[in-house]
Motif scaffolding. Structure first.
Motif, PDB file in Angstrom:
ATOM      1  N   HIS A 265       7.703 -32.227 -13.265  1.00 53.43           N
ATOM      2  CA  HIS A 265       6.344 -32.028 -12.746  1.00 53.43           C
ATOM      3  C   HIS A 265       6.357 -31.768 -11.238  1.00 53.43           C
ATOM      4  CE1 HIS A 265       4.386 -32.612 -16.474  1.00 53.43           C
ATOM      5  NE2 HIS A 265       4.638 -33.903 -16.590  1.00 53.43           N
ATOM      6  N   ALA A 266       7.213 -32.490 -10.535  1.00 50.42           N
ATOM      7  CA  ALA A 266       7.281 -32.307  -9.081  1.00 50.42           C
ATOM      8  C   ALA A 266       7.743 -30.882  -8.749  1.00 50.42           C
ATOM      9  CB  ALA A 266       8.218 -33.344  -8.465  1.00 50.42           C
ATOM     10  N   SER A 267       8.717 -30.373  -9.500  1.00 54.44           N
ATOM     11  CA  SER A 267       9.199 -29.006  -9.259  1.00 54.44           C
ATOM     12  C   SER A 267       8.087 -28.000  -9.509  1.00 54.44           C
ATOM     13  CB  SER A 267      10.353 -28.655 -10.195  1.00 54.44           C
ATOM     14  OG  SER A 267      11.346 -29.621 -10.120  1.00 54.44           O
ATOM     15  N   ARG A 268       7.399 -28.207 -10.609  1.00 56.85           N
ATOM     16  CA  ARG A 268       6.317 -27.305 -10.988  1.00 56.85           C
ATOM     17  C   ARG A 268       5.202 -27.345  -9.931  1.00 56.85           C
ATOM     18  NH1 ARG A 268       4.891 -23.227 -12.162  1.00 56.85           N
ATOM     19  NH2 ARG A 268       3.112 -22.837 -13.467  1.00 56.85           N
ATOM     20  N   GLY A 269       4.882 -28.550  -9.468  1.00 57.98           N
ATOM     21  CA  GLY A 269       3.843 -28.700  -8.443  1.00 57.98           C
ATOM     22  C   GLY A 269       4.232 -27.981  -7.163  1.00 57.98           C
ATOM     23  N   ALA A 270       5.502 -28.121  -6.767  1.00 64.93           N
ATOM     24  CA  ALA A 270       5.976 -27.463  -5.552  1.00 64.93           C
ATOM     25  C   ALA A 270       5.887 -25.945  -5.702  1.00 64.93           C
ATOM     26  CB  ALA A 270       7.412 -27.887  -5.251  1.00 64.93           C
ATOM     27  N   GLU A 271       6.220 -25.448  -6.897  1.00 67.06           N
ATOM     28  CA  GLU A 271       6.104 -24.007  -7.170  1.00 67.06           C
ATOM     29  C   GLU A 271       4.660 -23.538  -7.018  1.00 67.06           C
ATOM     30  OE1 GLU A 271       7.455 -22.666 -11.093  1.00 67.06           O
ATOM     31  OE2 GLU A 271       9.397 -23.548 -10.591  1.00 67.06           O
ATOM     32  N   LYS A 272       3.748 -24.305  -7.582  1.00 70.17           N
ATOM     33  CA  LYS A 272       2.339 -23.928  -7.496  1.00 70.17           C
ATOM     34  C   LYS A 272       1.870 -23.904  -6.045  1.00 70.17           C
ATOM     35  CE  LYS A 272       0.738 -25.800 -11.953  1.00 70.17           C
ATOM     36  NZ  LYS A 272      -0.188 -26.806 -12.531  1.00 70.17           N
ATOM     37  N   GLU A 363      15.556 -24.684  12.400  1.00 72.56           N
ATOM     38  CA  GLU A 363      16.655 -24.170  11.591  1.00 72.56           C
ATOM     39  C   GLU A 363      16.520 -24.632  10.131  1.00 72.56           C
ATOM     40  OE1 GLU A 363      18.706 -21.998  12.582  1.00 72.56           O
ATOM     41  OE2 GLU A 363      19.819 -22.015  10.678  1.00 72.56           O
ATOM     42  N   ALA A 364      16.304 -25.929   9.961  1.00 72.15           N
ATOM     43  CA  ALA A 364      16.202 -26.496   8.612  1.00 72.15           C
ATOM     44  C   ALA A 364      15.014 -25.900   7.865  1.00 72.15           C
ATOM     45  CB  ALA A 364      16.056 -28.013   8.691  1.00 72.15           C
ATOM     46  N   LYS A 365      13.946 -25.670   8.597  1.00 76.59           N
ATOM     47  CA  LYS A 365      12.735 -25.125   7.992  1.00 76.59           C
ATOM     48  C   LYS A 365      12.988 -23.724   7.442  1.00 76.59           C
ATOM     49  CE  LYS A 365       9.092 -23.870  10.318  1.00 76.59           C
ATOM     50  NZ  LYS A 365       8.104 -23.929  11.399  1.00 76.59           N
ATOM     51  N   LYS A 366      13.681 -22.919   8.237  1.00 71.87           N
ATOM     52  CA  LYS A 366      13.988 -21.554   7.806  1.00 71.87           C
ATOM     53  C   LYS A 366      14.876 -21.566   6.569  1.00 71.87           C
ATOM     54  CE  LYS A 366      13.807 -18.811  11.961  1.00 71.87           C
ATOM     55  NZ  LYS A 366      14.666 -18.856  13.149  1.00 71.87           N
ATOM     56  N   ARG A 367      15.869 -22.447   6.600  1.00 76.64           N
ATOM     57  CA  ARG A 367      16.788 -22.509   5.456  1.00 76.64           C
ATOM     58  C   ARG A 367      16.052 -22.943   4.202  1.00 76.64           C
ATOM     59  NH1 ARG A 367      21.240 -25.931   7.986  1.00 76.64           N
ATOM     60  NH2 ARG A 367      21.230 -26.878   5.921  1.00 76.64           N
ATOM     61  N   SER A 368      15.156 -23.903   4.351  1.00 81.14           N
ATOM     62  CA  SER A 368      14.378 -24.360   3.202  1.00 81.14           C
ATOM     63  C   SER A 368      13.531 -23.229   2.639  1.00 81.14           C
ATOM     64  CB  SER A 368      13.483 -25.531   3.624  1.00 81.14           C
ATOM     65  OG  SER A 368      12.360 -25.619   2.781  1.00 81.14           O
ATOM     66  N   GLU A 369      12.895 -22.472   3.531  1.00 80.66           N
ATOM     67  CA  GLU A 369      12.036 -21.376   3.080  1.00 80.66           C
ATOM     68  C   GLU A 369      12.826 -20.331   2.304  1.00 80.66           C
ATOM     69  OE1 GLU A 369       9.593 -19.577   6.162  1.00 80.66           O
ATOM     70  OE2 GLU A 369       8.575 -21.514   6.412  1.00 80.66           O
ATOM     71  N   ILE A 370      13.998 -19.988   2.843  1.00 82.64           N
ATOM     72  CA  ILE A 370      14.815 -18.974   2.174  1.00 82.64           C
ATOM     73  C   ILE A 370      15.285 -19.473   0.811  1.00 82.64           C
ATOM     74  CG2 ILE A 370      17.009 -17.735   2.270  1.00 82.64           C
ATOM     75  CD1 ILE A 370      16.578 -17.619   5.343  1.00 82.64           C
ATOM     76  N   ASN A 377      12.097 -16.400  -6.792  1.00 77.99           N
ATOM     77  CA  ASN A 377      12.373 -15.029  -7.234  1.00 77.99           C
ATOM     78  C   ASN A 377      13.206 -15.011  -8.508  1.00 77.99           C
ATOM     79  OD1 ASN A 377      10.934 -13.862  -5.206  1.00 77.99           O
ATOM     80  ND2 ASN A 377      12.700 -13.598  -3.836  1.00 77.99           N
ATOM     81  N   ILE A 378      14.253 -15.841  -8.530  1.00 73.33           N
ATOM     82  CA  ILE A 378      15.111 -15.871  -9.718  1.00 73.33           C
ATOM     83  C   ILE A 378      14.313 -16.344 -10.929  1.00 73.33           C
ATOM     84  CG2 ILE A 378      17.107 -16.969 -10.790  1.00 73.33           C
ATOM     85  CD1 ILE A 378      18.401 -17.000  -8.021  1.00 73.33           C
ATOM     86  N   ASN A 379      13.550 -17.411 -10.747  1.00 66.15           N
ATOM     87  CA  ASN A 379      12.795 -17.940 -11.884  1.00 66.15           C
ATOM     88  C   ASN A 379      11.719 -16.962 -12.350  1.00 66.15           C
ATOM     89  OD1 ASN A 379      14.242 -20.284 -12.255  1.00 66.15           O
ATOM     90  ND2 ASN A 379      12.954 -21.478 -10.857  1.00 66.15           N
ATOM     91  N   LYS A 380      11.199 -16.191 -11.403  1.00 60.47           N
ATOM     92  CA  LYS A 380      10.189 -15.207 -11.774  1.00 60.47           C
ATOM     93  C   LYS A 380      10.823 -14.115 -12.633  1.00 60.47           C
ATOM     94  CE  LYS A 380       6.550 -12.444  -9.662  1.00 60.47           C
ATOM     95  NZ  LYS A 380       6.115 -11.825  -8.409  1.00 60.47           N
ATOM     96  N   LYS A 381      12.024 -13.719 -12.220  1.00 64.52           N
ATOM     97  CA  LYS A 381      12.696 -12.621 -12.915  1.00 64.52           C
ATOM     98  C   LYS A 381      13.311 -13.086 -14.230  1.00 64.52           C
ATOM     99  CE  LYS A 381      14.777  -9.547 -10.156  1.00 64.52           C
ATOM    100  NZ  LYS A 381      15.892  -9.044  -9.321  1.00 64.52           N
ATOM    101  N   MET A 382      13.933 -14.254 -14.219  1.00 64.06           N
ATOM    102  CA  MET A 382      14.739 -14.666 -15.375  1.00 64.06           C
ATOM    103  C   MET A 382      14.014 -15.633 -16.317  1.00 64.06           C
ATOM    104  SD  MET A 382      17.339 -12.949 -14.439  1.00 64.06           S
ATOM    105  CE  MET A 382      18.702 -13.443 -15.492  1.00 64.06           C
ATOM    106  N   GLY A 383      12.842 -16.084 -15.926  1.00 61.78           N
ATOM    107  CA  GLY A 383      12.132 -17.026 -16.783  1.00 61.78           C
ATOM    108  C   GLY A 383      12.035 -18.388 -16.140  1.00 61.78           C
ATOM    109  N   ARG A 384      10.917 -19.050 -16.407  1.00 62.18           N
ATOM    110  CA  ARG A 384      10.628 -20.337 -15.766  1.00 62.18           C
ATOM    111  C   ARG A 384      11.755 -21.337 -15.972  1.00 62.18           C
ATOM    112  NH1 ARG A 384       4.985 -23.072 -17.017  1.00 62.18           N
ATOM    113  NH2 ARG A 384       4.314 -21.243 -15.858  1.00 62.18           N
TER     114      ARG A 384
END
Length: 422
Positions: A265-272, A363-370, A377-384
């Motif tokens: 649920h936490a992963s899904r919430g973060a995605e949303k 620095e950490a913020k940029k890495r997290s964003e990437i 992107n991967i989950n969008k392309k390959m499935g949730r």
DNA sequence: TGGGGATGT
DNA sequence: ACATCCC
């Protein structure tokens, strides 16, 4: 001019679009875990009320009807097909739910004809029948939609014109209970005041009832008079809370099960959060025992865990959620449901650096964003959930019960409909 | 015996 | 930190 487009018996219509044997049959769609009937074909409506638990349907009725598990993958995809057509023809739309959209029609003169044509195109391209109500406000468009659905003379489109003599009689026949925004509780209170029809409510003192109930009530009354108070919402309006939760197929008190669930649920919430470009400042975790087991002891704890700084990083949200879980978990209860909520949501631009934190450096913020973007992107392309944090058994006992699932005809290669040429 | 919200106390 | 209300 505002339109409300609503798919007729949407879930049932989706099933029928790919399984013509269901045409003309009484069919019902069940909620998650095959719990309650949440959608019915017209043929089923006389026999089973909306929301009835499946186990309460009398056996002699159950024999004669078809019940299906909800197939959200199919309904979601069919919904996209319908609304992508709508958006080709109407620029300003608000997708209100999986089967409804509000439309802003510029040209008042030919709106009815235009909608009749649109309705035909949608049916031709998707197999889904829709109804469209037209009027000056959202609340009236909802009522117009009911009229369009009920009365077959109108070819599925009805314009409810407040200046037309028929307006009063339509509102006089329309029960307050069915007005958008007036639910069971409110309609009981209104009924006690002698207000039973939309026409009576329309003629009430909006300000007075606003004070007595809420601003929502006041707006509803004004909207019934044709005064728009509720605008179309664009896709830009950010959600203030985001919840993801689910009941379990089987109750559990296993802490590791609950950890898995909360992590999902936490992963899904973060995605949303990321999909609406926002950050949360707190995560709330909750557990619930089965409220229908009156005899067993109940426990419905929740806890809000503040985040050190606004974030949408899956790893930090999972951390916070699991900390919360540890603090509310007690082993002596059987849990039926768990979930998380993202709280105190702010826009992405609020991601300021925090001098007290070494995980929130530039620095950490940029890495997290990437990292998060790559993940999305991967989950969008390959499935949730193709890529996720930590593994989860797909056979876990708390997984959804779905014993009557139809094929996911439009989204899975191995479940495509098969046509046999004879 | 559903999931996802907003708003009120 | 809930409770209520709604779809």
């Amino acid at each position: 001019m505002i339109g409300l487009l609503d798919c007729n018996n949407f879930y049932a219509s989706c099933e029928r679009a790919f399984n013509p044997k269901l045409e003309g049959q009484p069919i019902g769609i069940l909620s998650n875990n095959d719990g309650c009937v949440i959608a019915r074909s017209n043929e089923l409506k006389p026999y089973v009320p909306m929301g009835m638990p499946a186990f309460k349907i009398p056996p002699h009725i159950k024999k004669k009807i078809t019940l299906l598990s909800s197939n959200y993958e199919l309904y979601g995809d069919m919904s996209q097909r319908v609304f992508s057509i709508v958006q080709e023809y109407i620029y300003d739309t608000e997708l209100y739910s999986i089967d409804e959209a509000f439309l802003h029609l510029q040209n008042k003169q030919n709106a009815t004809e235009y909608c009749i044509a649109l309705r035909k195109i949608i049916h031709q391209c998707t197999g889904i029948p829709v109804s469209i109500g037209l009027s000056l406000t959202k609340t009236l468009a909802k009522i117009a939609n009911h009229v369009a659905k009920k009365n077959t003379d109108y070819q599925g489109v009805y314009f409810l014109n407040p200046d037309h003599p028929a307006f009063a009689s339509i509102l006089q026949q329309f029960p307050v209970t069915e007005i958008w925004g007036i639910g069971r509780r409110l309609s009981v209170k209104l009924s006690n005041m002698g207000i039973q029809t939309a026409w009576q409510l329309r003629n009430c003192d909006a300000h007075f009832l606003g004070k007595q109930f809420s601003v929502v009530m006041e707006r509803t009354i004004l909207e019934l008079r044709g005064i728009p108070c509720i605008d179309l919402e664009g896709t830009h309006t950010l959600k203030k809370n985001i919840m993801t939760s689910r009941s379990f197929g089987n109750a559990t008190n296993d802490f590791h099960d609950l950890e898995d669930i909360v992590r999902i649920h936490a992963s899904r919430g973060a995605e949303k959060l990321r999909s609406q470009h926002s950050l949360a400042q707190a995560v709330l975790v909750f557990l619930k025992t089965n409220r229908f087991h009156k005899i067993k002891s109940q426990y419905h704890p929740s806890i809000a865990i503040p985040l050190l700084y606004p974030t949408s990083d899956t790893r930090e949200i999972i951390q916070a959620a699991q900390n919360g879980l540890r603090r509310i978990y007690k082993k002596n209860y059987l849990y039926q449901k768990a979930g998380i909520m993202m709280l105190d949501i702010v826009g992405q631009d609020k991601n300021q650096l925090n001098i007290f934190s070494n995980t929130n450096t530039d620095e950490a913020k940029k890495r997290s964003e990437i990292l998060m973007q790559t993940l999305d992107n991967i989950n969008k392309k390959m499935g949730r959930n193709k890529i996720a944090f930590g593994a989860t058994k797909s056979t876990a006992s708390w997984n959804l019960k779905r014993n009557h699932l139809s094929q996911r005809y439009t989204t899975r290669w191995d479940e495509l409909p098969v046509v046999k040429a004879v």
